[in-house]
Design a protein around this motif. Structure first.
Motif, PDB file in Angstrom:
ATOM      1  N   VAL A 468       0.808  -1.240  -0.022  1.00  7.25           N
ATOM      2  CA  VAL A 468      -0.101  -0.100  -0.017  1.00  7.25           C
ATOM      3  C   VAL A 468       0.527   1.308  -0.076  1.00  7.25           C
ATOM      4  N   THR A 472       0.449   3.716  -3.240  1.00  5.96           N
ATOM      5  CA  THR A 472      -0.002   5.588  -2.682  1.00  5.96           C
ATOM      6  C   THR A 472       1.754   6.039  -3.163  1.00  5.96           C
ATOM      7  N   TRP A 769      -7.390   6.770  -5.466  1.00  9.30           N
ATOM      8  CA  TRP A 769      -7.997   6.036  -4.087  1.00  9.30           C
ATOM      9  C   TRP A 769      -8.018   4.894  -5.072  1.00  9.30           C
ATOM     10  N   VAL A 772      -4.747   2.288  -4.672  1.00 12.24           N
ATOM     11  CA  VAL A 772      -4.457   1.882  -3.275  1.00 12.24           C
ATOM     12  C   VAL A 772      -5.806   1.136  -2.773  1.00 12.24           C
TER      13      VAL A 772
END
Length: 795
Positions: A468, A472, A769, A772
């Motif tokens: 993650v 990101t 978003w 992620v």
């Protein structure tokens, strides 16, 4: 100790399965990337395309030659000259070729050529006949026989009847006379017999493989080869980094699990050195087995990866696949080195276990961080922060490069992984706080279990942190860099509208005339060209330049000028970037786009953020197409009325009329899609590793939780409740990993923002978003399944 290590491996297969798979995957990827790198570098240049059927080709030299004290330097010309008419007359039997950019309106870019040049490829006539009149054409794509097609060239838009269809690359064939009218320059003479006599200076005779030098795709081929090398190198670097991270995390967790086992060995007389050698032996045995499986798989894996890169446009399609031995051998050795490097800290910790620990039975760990781990973690965090500060202060422009940000993210992720045990408990309590509102003891059991063993929780959260956090940070940085570059491109533009061609033919003179006839507007055309300079009096360098009318330049553009003024630009002067290392008033000795030498006085120095490296007048551009028309509205002109008039004037020319804001958004979107593709390839490799590490760590932890689960059953918990507790704990750990990843990404993106704000102004922090969320959801699903699998298996 190797025999003990072998016995340990046989009894703890689950504990080492993830390490084995990670190393096997890493070795296979490294071998595959080595194969791809070797193929990319060693593949011969593409064979002749345009003149494959002509054994002899006479072309202009096409290079600028400059003599220096270290010998002659040469580079390809930006704008090539044609062959002399007297030379053409010497070979009456030769095929005269004129190749020029064209475009079928609403269709693809094509190359315009005379019908006689069809023989040089050759391109076969599949349907219809050859063009015979000025308004007839034959095409290889985009139309059928009998269609009426609009063809856009530098001369303007023309309507033609399609009378023939050929095979081969995208081409539109005109009659020889019509092609000469559209492009008077003779680009090549194709011969089937060796020419007699010497050729005049400035021309070359190409034969054999050298005929490929006349292909228009030469620069694109070299660029595609370089892009493939870059992608492969980055992917291989990440493969090694993630492999070391996974191995070190897995072995650190395994050592924490086996402290009593090591203490018993110490009680039985094993020395600290022997314990360390046993751990090294385990890692070496796993590495040898995994590398033996992964290294031979490299050549097999290289083919599909290459096909995928070609499909994404990230590698040239003409590479010749071959099998090399050295990448597999190298990958095998790297696998062993990665395993030993990853296990070094864990082995040292295992050697420090005291014999008295064999008598200890504790669930809550008294100490989760060694001083060495703290110092190393803080040091890496400090190095990452210092790097971001130095970049922001000294060279903020370099931060706009995605590749410069990747090492910083690696440092931050590694530091977070090392320091995670120290912050796991407070983060877990913070994340689990909403669970306190739930009824029953489930929330208490889940939270207490996760906080009881900080090392286990940190080890399980580490793969989530990597997946993650990198997704990101890297995708967010790419979006921010794209936005910053778009802002930098748009900032100097004062024009209200921009007219851009859809294809390579550029904006034709007829269209420019129609745009200038629109009342209430000022139109300034820009043609990208280039000049050549000598750096250090030895190295010939090609520098991009923009040819624009100096009277209109300052009205449509406001580039940052650190010294001088663009109003002094004329046919005898030049404006250059500060990177040229020239002072205001210096005389720059240049070679223009056609190779002719000229000396121009520097009247302006351009600062960072300038849309061009240098500005010259149109007198120094010869055959460069106009790629942009800047339109500035005069006072009192209605923007809506002017926009409508511009679109009406551009109708039928296959161009886009955009406002300044719409143009800025479109350029950012086009660049972003290309950079995002490269990052997604790298993230695919990362996710494969982290999936293995996450599942393996949870399975390792499950083997130590049997007694704990049994105790819950004795206390009255049903099988379904125990299953939900296990899955709830795994999801809580994933949430902890996501929080740590968010912290890493926030620090990294904040540092990047501090650099970008200096060169592009305030830039929105963009978080991808959907991507992620997909990565986090994938980690949650895998964690829940891995936690539930052992309980479901026991029934």
């Amino acid at each position: 100790m190797l025999s003990v290590a072998w016995s340990t491996l046989r009894t703890r297969l689950v504990s080492f399965l993830g390490t084995f798979l990670a190393l096997a995957l890493g070795t296979a990827l490294i071998a595959a990337m080595g194969q791809l790198l070797a193929v990319t570098v060693d593949s011969p240049d593409r064979g002749p395309q345009r003149y494959a059927a002509a054994p002899f080709v006479i072309v202009p030299d096409g290079r600028v030659h400059v003599r220096t004290w270290r010998g002659e330097q040469s580079l390809p010309l930006v704008e090539k000259a044609g062959l002399d008419a007297e030379l053409v007359a010497r070979f009456p039997g030769a095929v005269v070729d004129r190749a020029f950019p064209a475009r079928l309106a609403g269709g693809p870019d094509v190359t315009g050529r005379p019908w006689a040049a069809r023989r040089t490829a050759p391109q076969r006539l599949l349907e219809g006949r050859a063009p015979r009149s000025q308004r007839e054409i034959a095409v290889s794509t985009g139309a059928r026989v009998g269609d009426t097609a609009t063809v856009l060239t530098r001369a303007g838009a023309g309507s033609y009847t399609v009378v023939g269809v050929t095979d081969g690359p995208p081409t539109v064939f005109f009659t020889d006379r019509r092609a000469a009218a559209l492009s008077p320059r003779v680009d090549a003479l194709a011969l089937w017999n060796a020419p007699g006599g010497a050729l005049p200076p400035g021309t070359r005779l190409l034969t054999g493989q050298d005929r490929a030098l006349a292909d228009p795709s030469r620069e694109d081929d070299a660029r595609a080869r370089d892009n493939a090398v870059t992608i492969v190198g980055i992917a291989a670097g990440f493969a090694v980094f993630i492999a070391v991270f996974v191995v070190s995390s897995t072995f650190a967790f395994a050592v924490a699990q086996r402290r009593r086992e090591f203490a018993l060995l110490r009680t039985l007389g094993a020395t600290r050195r022997q314990v360390r050698l046993m751990v090294y032996g385990e890692a070496l045995l796993v590495a040898v087995a995994a590398s033996a499986l992964g290294a031979p798989a490299g050549p097999v894996l290289a083919g599909p990866i290459l096909d995928r890169l070609v499909a994404l446009g990230m590698a040239p399609s003409w590479l010749v696949p071959r099998t090399y031995t050295w990448p597999s051998v190298t990958a095998f050795c790297v696998g062993a080195v990665v395993a030993l490097a990853g296990v070094a800290v864990a082995a040292a910790r295992a050697g420090r276990v005291h014999p008295a620990e064999a008598m200890r039975e504790a669930v809550v760990e008294p100490g989760v961080m060694t001083w060495g781990r703290r110092i190393f973690g803080v040091g890496l965090l400090g190095a990452a922060l210092a790097s971001m500060v130095v970049t922001a202060v000294r060279d903020p422009l370099s931060a706009a490069n995605d590749k410069s940000f990747m090492p910083v993210v690696m440092l931050l992720v590694t530091a977070a992984g090392l320091l995670a045990p120290a912050v796991v408990r407070p983060v877990t309590r913070l994340v689990a706080a909403p669970l306190g509102r739930l009824r029953g003891a489930g929330a208490t059991v889940v939270t207490a279990s996760a906080t009881a063993s900080a090392r286990r929780t940190a080890a399980t959260a580490a793969p989530v942190l990597v997946a993650v956090g990198l997704a990101t940070a890297l995708l967010g940085a790419a979006a921010m860099n794209d936005a910053a570059k778009a802002a930098m491109r748009a900032a100097p533009v004062r024009a209200d509208y921009l007219v851009l061609p859809e294809g390579a033919a550029g904006l034709d003179d007829r269209l420019l005339g129609r745009l200038r006839d629109v009342p209430g507007v000022e139109v300034v055309a820009a043609a990208p060209t280039g000049v050549y300079t000598l750096e250090g009096a030895t190295a010939l360098i090609r520098r991009p330049a923009e040819a624009m009318d100096p009277a209109g330049l300052v009205n449509v553009l406001d580039p940052p000028v650190t010294a001088g003024s663009l109003t002094a630009l004329n046919d005898r002067t030049i404006a250059v970037s500060e990177t040229w290392e020239l002072a205001l008033g210096d005389t720059a000795k240049l070679w223009r786009a056609d190779g002719s030498q000229v000396s121009l006085k520097v009247v302006a120095l351009l600062g960072a953020g300038s849309p061009a490296d240098s500005y010259v007048t149109p007198a120094h551009a010869f055959s460069a197409p106009v790629t942009t028309a800047y339109v500035r509205l005069r006072p009192g002109t209605s923007p809506d009325a002017a926009g409508a008039a511009l679109r009406h004037a551009a109708a039928g020319h296959d161009v886009r009329v955009l406002t300044r804001d719409a143009w800025a958004r479109s350029t950012g979107d086009r660049h972003g899609s290309a950079s995002r593709l490269g990052l997604l390839v790298v993230l695919g490799i990362i996710l494969a590793y982290t999936a293995i590490a996450l599942v393996n760590t949870l399975l390792m932890a499950a083997s130590d939780r049997t007694a704990e689960r049994a105790a819950l059953r004795l206390l009255g918990a049903t099988r379904g409740q125990v299953l939900r507790y296990a899955m709830g704990e795994s999801l809580l750990v994933v949430a902890v990993g996501v929080v740590l990843a968010a912290a890493v990404a926030a620090v990294g993106l904040a540092g990047l923002w501090g650099s970008l704000v200096q060169i592009a102004g305030p830039v929105a922090v963009s978080v991808p978003w959907p991507e992620v969320g997909a990565v986090a959801a994938g980690c949650a699903v895998m964690a829940a399944l891995a936690a539930a699998a052992p309980l479901l298996r026991r029934g």
